[in-house]
Scaffold this active site. Structure first.
Site, short mmCIF file in Angstrom:
data_model
loop_
_atom_site.label_atom_id
_atom_site.label_comp_id
_atom_site.label_asym_id
_atom_site.label_seq_id
_atom_site.Cartn_x
_atom_site.Cartn_y
_atom_site.Cartn_z
N TRP A 366 0.82 -1.21 0.00
CA TRP A 366 0.00 0.00 0.00
C TRP A 366 0.86 1.26 0.00
CZ3 TRP A 366 -2.17 2.00 5.27
CH2 TRP A 366 -1.17 1.92 6.25
N GLU A 505 -0.81 -4.61 12.06
CA GLU A 505 -0.20 -5.89 11.65
C GLU A 505 0.18 -6.81 12.81
OE1 GLU A 505 3.05 -4.96 8.98
OE2 GLU A 505 1.73 -5.14 7.25
#
Length: 811
Positions: A366, A505
């Site tokens: 991203w 994450e």
């Protein structure tokens, strides 16, 4: 362009084997098509050195056995090494076959210096060595990867004997035996991507190599011309001997040179590289040989290369004083080498680690979220090409969504050649040596990032053609996905998005759950609401014939847009303890003994690896790798973010946002180079005195390799570009929306004066300069209309050829 040497050079004194791989990454040269790490030409790949050459978009897929399972990975391929140029001083009249070739790892190295010339895009290298017989040889090199002619590279080497007369043997080669072995934790995997090597010579001074990738079947061809500089009538003498050895995986040309004290002898190596992915060629080898035959000598190549870089700097340079400005220029240099105007002609995305190494396998994540805002107002054609990469992979994203039972497009967390999900199913924890399940593919927020980039590019460039075609198709498909991904929960009277992973994450599941993913990640839900709102806005502004075509093609009806409205206003945003919850249930997690872990381990950036090695998991604790909920403050201005929360039925005032920032700041380990960038950006508006520490860390994260070895595997492109955007947008509050430039400056004391030029719509060279308490804006003369500039307390209009100085509120 005024040039101060200390601001335009990045150099290293002395030879340090332990730091060689870091230097190689930071001394990489590239042009958007091709990049080569700054390795010493005399060395081969090993523990100390890792020469690597990469072409944007050149991937190959291999199968490896991991933990008893067959695992398939796609990698950006390390291509044949064009650098090799080694030398040796014979012990007698002639070099014996066993005489060693010199490397910097041998004794006798008296001087060693590497200097990256940022203005000219060249790597200069100087060394002085002394052999056991006391013979001193000075070697000076200049290397370039041509910014104007993207298939060419060159290396000039000048040898000067200081105190002896005799011969010097030089070998120039192409090494086709390379593998992907630049990342230690991948070395147990299959890394042999090239096969079918054929080699040959083209008289009188050229060798070539051709091969292809094992599964993607990309043909790669290199040709190398090696000659004495100026050889010919009126030039220096021919070499004493010249031998071409075209056979084997390392075709070479060997020269024996006569040297005398104080008389330089220069060898020029010029290389051409093509692949079968290149446009307008039928045979990569023929193209490489033709380019090489047409290539002028090194001085002419250097001149045109310098001119190409000078043009780039005119469009892109930031003027920031002091050490910060120096580092920012290094960052910009590497961004431009990865994503140059040549990128506009390629089908490639934004590789998270640049074209500088093999970490993350060269995949696209991203990171364009942090890169495109800078490119949008300097090289919009490059931004358009990078967004087109996403659009070409829209069918694969639609297929992925359909296979999971969703509508629209579900983009992969990691992408490569064709748009399928490339995220590995297992990852290695180097601390414990264990292979673990990897659920990061549940980061579906990547789709929102793509939609955000489409919208921001079109707002900055005014490219309605793209917005109405590829941009609209991409954004609307992502909106369809979020509308189908959201489930209505009668108990909460809200829509919910379950089973995802946020930007953090660390958290991939709830404690003791056998189901991966989390529910109601605030960042995911708020950005999904933003996508749906923008999709509705887009349908409202599209020309009626185009809107009708798109709705028919994509199957969008009245019931769909009604659901988009409902979901965009009723997606759940969880809260706890007076702050925004990172995800539903975050407040129920245990607190972590941060000081205890710091005392025990020191650096706890990769807390996830530490805890797994202890047979524990971060899933149990209130601990984040990087900004998650706070990423909302990076993407959206305070006013826009407050408006998004109002749309969702919540009040987001300064007090709530400040509490949320403080809460997560104390619970973040900063295990990503993006983390300090985002926190510095946010604190510049929330708590300005604390911002500079995070900004400094973002600036030095790669050049100081604060994560302990990761930069050597490839730079962090998003973090580098993000620091540029921190100055360009973060400190100026620059937004491009509603056909105006919006500015809300928040200069930190350490960066209170700076300037840059930008492109806005059809205006080239809009000058923006921050001074103490003032903002200056100037437009170059043109036939375009004026632009509207909106500040918090006033709106002004600036016409072509005009400039204005605006006193900032409170000054």
């Amino acid at each position: 362009m005024e040039r101060h040497e200390e601001q335009w050079e990045w150099g290293y004194e002395g030879y340090e084997p332990a730091g060689e791989r870091l230097r190689e990454a930071l001394c990489t040269l590239g042009n958007g098509y091709l990049a080569t790490r700054g390795a010493a030409p005399e060395t081969d790949a090993g523990e100390v050195h890792y020469p690597g050459t990469y072409v944007a978009g050149c991937y190959n897929r291999l199968v490896s056995e991991v933990a008893g399972r067959q695992v398939e990975n796609e990698d950006m391929v390390n291509l044949p090494n064009w650098l090799p140029l080694r030398f040796r001083i014979p012990d007698g009249p002639e070099a014996s076959p066993g005489a060693p070739w010199w490397t910097p790892d041998q004794d006798g190295l008296l001087e060693y210096r590497q200097v990256l010339d940022l203005a000219q895009g060249v790597l200069n290298r100087t060394l002085l060595l002394e052999d056991p017989r006391g013979r001193r040889l000075r070697v000076e090199q200049c290397r370039l990867v041509h910014m104007g002619q993207p298939h060419l590279a060159a290396l000039r080497t000048t040898f000067t004997a200081e105190n002896w007369t005799g011969t010097l043997e030089v070998e120039s080669a192409i090494d086709g035996s390379v593998t992907n072995a630049g990342v230690a934790r991948y070395r147990a995997l299959n890394g042999r991507h090239l096969t079918g090597h054929t080699t040959g010579a083209a008289e009188p001074d050229t060798v070539w190599l051709r091969c292809h990738t094992t599964t993607s079947d990309i043909c790669v061809a290199l040709a190398a011309r090696t000659r004495l500089a100026g050889t010919g009538p009126g030039g220096p003498a021919e070499p004493v001997e010249a031998v071409t050895e075209p056979a084997g995986p390392r075709p070479a040309r060997r020269l024996t040179l006569a040297v005398r004290p104080g008389e330089p002898v220069t060898v020029d190596k010029t290389v051409a590289l093509h692949t079968s992915h290149d446009l307008a060629i039928s045979d990569p080898l023929r193209a490489a040989l033709t380019d090489l035959a047409d290539a002028p000598g090194f001085p002419e190549l250097l001149g045109s290369h310098r001119a190409a870089w000078a043009e780039l700097w005119r469009h892109a340079d930031l003027e920031v004083p002091g050490k910060a400005g120096h580092i920012l220029r290094v960052h910009l240099f590497h961004v431009l080498q990865t994503l140059s105007p040549h990128t506009a002609d390629l089908d490639v995305g934004v590789p998270a680690r640049g074209l500088h190494g093999e970490a993350y396998r060269g995949h696209i994540f991203w990171d364009e979220l942090f890169v495109l805002p800078y490119l949008n107002v300097h090289f919009p054609e490059t931004s358009r090409a990078l967004l087109s990469y996403r659009h070409r992979r829209l069918p694969e994203a639609v297929r992925a969504a359909r296979e999971k039972g969703y509508a629209g497009a579900m983009y992969p967390w990691q992408s490569g050649s064709d748009g399928r999900e490339e995220t590995q199913t297992l990852h290695l924890n180097p601390r414990s040596g264990r292979w673990l399940p990897d659920h990061s593919r549940l980061q579906h927020h990547v789709g929102s990032a793509i939609a955000y980039n489409v919208w921001q590019y079109c707002q900055a460039s005014g490219d309605t053609d793209f917005l109405h075609t590829r941009g609209a198709e991409t954004l609307l498909r992502i909106a369809q996905f979020w509308a189908s991904r959201a489930e209505y929960d009668r108990g909460h009277e809200r829509y919910r998005i379950r089973g995802v992973v946020g930007p953090d994450e660390y958290h991939e599941a709830y404690p003791d759950s056998d189901r991966p993913g989390l529910d109601d990640n605030a960042y995911t839900n708020v950005t999904a609401a933003w996508v749906l709102a923008r999709a509705l806005e887009l349908l409202g502004i599209l020309p009626e014939p185009r809107r009708r075509e798109l709705c028919e093609d994509l199957g969008i009806g009245g019931e769909d847009t009604e659901r988009w409205q409902d979901v965009s206003r009723r997606l759940r945003v969880p809260f706890h303890d007076g702050v925004i919850s990172q995800f539903g249930g975050y407040g129920e997690l245990a607190e972590l003994d941060w000081e205890g872990y710091r005392r025990k381990y020191g650096d706890i950036r990769r807390l996830d690896r530490i805890m797994e090695a202890e047979d524990d998991t971060v899933n149990r604790y209130k601990a984040s790798k990087q900004a998650d909920a706070l990423m909302l403050g990076y993407l959206f201005s305070p006013a826009e973010l407050a408006g998004l929360f109002r749309r969702l039925g919540h009040t987001l005032d300064d007090e709530l946002w400040h509490r949320t920032v403080d809460y997560y700041l104390r619970r973040t380990s900063h295990g990503s180079t993006l983390s300090s960038l985002v926190h510095g950006w946010i604190l510049a508006r929330v708590r300005r005195p604390d911002a500079w520490g995070y900004v400094q860390e973002a600036l030095v994260s790669d050049i100081a390799d604060i994560q302990g070895g990761t930069t050597a595997e490839g730079i962090h492109l998003g973090a580098m570009a993000g620091t540029l955007d921190l100055v360009q947008r973060g400190l100026t509050g620059l937004e491009t929306r509603e056909d105006a430039l919006w500015l809300d400056p928040v200069p930190v004391p350490e960066l209170s004066e700076f300037g840059f030029t930008m492109r806005y719509r059809h205006h080239w060279g809009v000058a923006v300069r921050m001074l103490a308490g003032e903002l200056c804006i100037g437009l170059p003369a043109s036939a375009q209309g004026p632009i509207r500039v909106v500040l918090p307390d006033r709106t002004v209009t600036v016409g072509p050829g005009e400039s204005c100085r605006l006193r900032l509120a409170g000054n």
